[in-house]
Design a protein around this motif. Structure first.
Motif, short mmCIF file in Angstrom:
data_model
loop_
_atom_site.label_atom_id
_atom_site.label_comp_id
_atom_site.label_asym_id
_atom_site.label_seq_id
_atom_site.Cartn_x
_atom_site.Cartn_y
_atom_site.Cartn_z
N VAL A 35 -8.96 -19.43 3.47
CA VAL A 35 -8.13 -19.43 2.26
C VAL A 35 -6.83 -18.67 2.50
N VAL A 36 -6.94 -17.47 3.07
CA VAL A 36 -5.75 -16.62 3.27
C VAL A 36 -4.81 -17.24 4.29
N GLU A 37 -5.36 -17.80 5.38
CA GLU A 37 -4.51 -18.46 6.38
C GLU A 37 -3.70 -19.59 5.75
N LYS A 38 -4.34 -20.38 4.92
CA LYS A 38 -3.66 -21.50 4.27
C LYS A 38 -2.55 -21.01 3.35
N ARG A 39 -2.83 -19.93 2.61
CA ARG A 39 -1.85 -19.43 1.65
C ARG A 39 -0.70 -18.69 2.33
N MET A 40 -0.95 -18.12 3.52
CA MET A 40 0.11 -17.41 4.23
C MET A 40 1.08 -18.35 4.91
N GLY A 41 0.67 -19.59 5.13
CA GLY A 41 1.59 -20.56 5.69
C GLY A 41 1.12 -21.17 6.99
N GLU A 42 1.73 -22.28 7.34
CA GLU A 42 1.35 -23.02 8.54
C GLU A 42 1.57 -22.17 9.79
N GLY A 43 0.62 -22.23 10.69
CA GLY A 43 0.73 -21.51 11.96
C GLY A 43 0.17 -20.11 11.96
N VAL A 44 -0.18 -19.58 10.77
CA VAL A 44 -0.76 -18.23 10.71
C VAL A 44 -2.20 -18.26 11.20
N LYS A 45 -2.52 -17.39 12.12
CA LYS A 45 -3.87 -17.30 12.67
C LYS A 45 -4.37 -15.87 12.52
N TYR A 68 -4.24 -6.10 3.63
CA TYR A 68 -5.44 -6.15 2.80
C TYR A 68 -5.32 -7.27 1.78
N THR A 69 -6.48 -7.82 1.38
CA THR A 69 -6.52 -8.84 0.34
C THR A 69 -7.71 -8.59 -0.57
N ASP A 70 -7.74 -9.30 -1.69
CA ASP A 70 -8.89 -9.20 -2.59
C ASP A 70 -9.90 -10.29 -2.24
N GLU A 71 -11.02 -10.34 -2.94
CA GLU A 71 -12.10 -11.26 -2.58
C GLU A 71 -11.74 -12.73 -2.82
N THR A 72 -10.67 -12.99 -3.57
CA THR A 72 -10.26 -14.36 -3.82
C THR A 72 -9.13 -14.81 -2.89
N GLY A 73 -8.53 -13.86 -2.18
CA GLY A 73 -7.42 -14.20 -1.31
C GLY A 73 -6.13 -14.50 -2.06
N LYS A 74 -6.06 -14.07 -3.32
CA LYS A 74 -4.87 -14.34 -4.13
C LYS A 74 -3.78 -13.31 -3.86
N TYR A 75 -4.18 -12.06 -3.63
CA TYR A 75 -3.21 -10.98 -3.48
C TYR A 75 -3.24 -10.43 -2.06
N MET A 76 -2.07 -9.97 -1.60
CA MET A 76 -1.95 -9.33 -0.30
C MET A 76 -1.34 -7.94 -0.50
N VAL A 77 -1.99 -6.93 0.06
CA VAL A 77 -1.51 -5.56 -0.02
C VAL A 77 -1.00 -5.16 1.36
N ILE A 78 0.26 -4.77 1.43
CA ILE A 78 0.88 -4.37 2.70
C ILE A 78 1.24 -2.89 2.61
N GLY A 79 0.65 -2.08 3.46
CA GLY A 79 0.90 -0.65 3.43
C GLY A 79 -0.34 0.11 3.86
N HIS A 80 -0.30 1.43 3.71
CA HIS A 80 -1.39 2.28 4.16
C HIS A 80 -2.28 2.70 2.99
N VAL A 81 -3.59 2.71 3.25
CA VAL A 81 -4.55 3.23 2.28
C VAL A 81 -4.84 4.68 2.65
N VAL A 82 -4.55 5.60 1.72
CA VAL A 82 -4.68 7.03 1.99
C VAL A 82 -5.55 7.68 0.92
#
Length: 243
Positions: A35-45, A68-82
């Motif tokens: 799901v996430v690969e498809k939503r991120m765009g063609e060629g993403v592996k 990071y993503t949620d269980e549905t693959g709808k959201y993407m979190v970019i950054g550090h978890v502290v």
């Protein structure tokens, strides 16, 4: 009769195929990965997706990057978890782990080896001769004792980086030639035509395999890496943590 035999044969063949088919259910992580690969765009592996035990997040790893993503693959979190209570940087720890190498596997015969004092504190550094931050790091190392430095000339900044690296490699004293250039701006003489043994292409290929995208990149004896020029205090603290 022949028609009945044919039908029976076809049925048996179908049963055989089904018996060897992989009927195991796909894991939630694998399904989410698609799901996430498809939503991120063609060629993403994506290399892997792993469920974490906090915040309901899933780790998404692409090469040496972590998101990071949620269980549905709808959201993407970019950054550090502290963790603000302990100040533990979960993302930093994970990146350090996935970016580790086996230090002893580095091709040291293709590096410039400099030993000062007892040489017990060891680093391998990927550097470009046109890199200003690399020159800053060399000035830091010039003031330190009891170190062994393996320099891998990693030419990614300019076309003439290859020329400068080859000239240094083909010098009678590679350590002196490297320091002359990096510390004093004194260029080496042109490499003689007979010198064909420089490891430029080999190190470029190795650096790409190790996902080195910036110079300098420092590797310590435990296999951990630090991108960028760090100061003497940072080096001392890192070496102390390895004892």
């Amino acid at each position: 009769m022949k028609l009945i035999k044919f039908a029976i044969t076809a049925l048996l063949a179908a049963i055989t195929v089904l018996s060897f088919a992989d009927t195991s259910p796909i894991s939630p992580e694998e399904a989410l990965k698609h799901v996430v690969e498809k939503r991120m765009g063609e060629g993403v592996k994506i290399d892997s997706i792993t469920k974490l035990n906090y915040l309901g997040l899933y780790e998404v790893r692409l090469g040496n990057e972590i998101m990071y993503t949620d269980e549905t693959g709808k959201y993407m979190v970019i950054g550090h978890v502290v963790d603000l209570e302990t100040h533990k940087d979960f993302t930093r720890d994970r990146l350090d782990n996935i970016n580790k190498i086996k230090f002893s596997d580095l091709p040291f015969d293709s590096s410039i080896k400099m030993v000062r004092g007892d040489g017990k504190r060891v680093v391998a550094i990927f550097e470009d001769p046109n890199c200003g931050y690399c020159k800053r790091l060399r000035r830091t190392l010039a003031g330190m004792d009891n170190v062994t430095v393996y320099t891998f000339m990693y030419n990614i900044l300019a076309d003439d980086s290859f020329v400068k690296s080859k000239n240094i490699w083909c010098s009678p004293d590679r350590v002196k030639a490297w320091d002359d250039w990096m510390l004093n701006g004194k260029a080496s003489a042109a490499a003689p035509a007979s010198c064909k043994s420089d490891p430029n292409d080999k190190i470029l290929e190795l650096g790409q395999k190790l996902h080195i995208t910036a110079t300098p990149t420092i590797f310590f004896a435990d296999g951990s890496r630090t991108p960028g020029a760090i100061d003497a205090l940072g080096l001392e603290e890192k070496w102390a943590s390895l004892q």
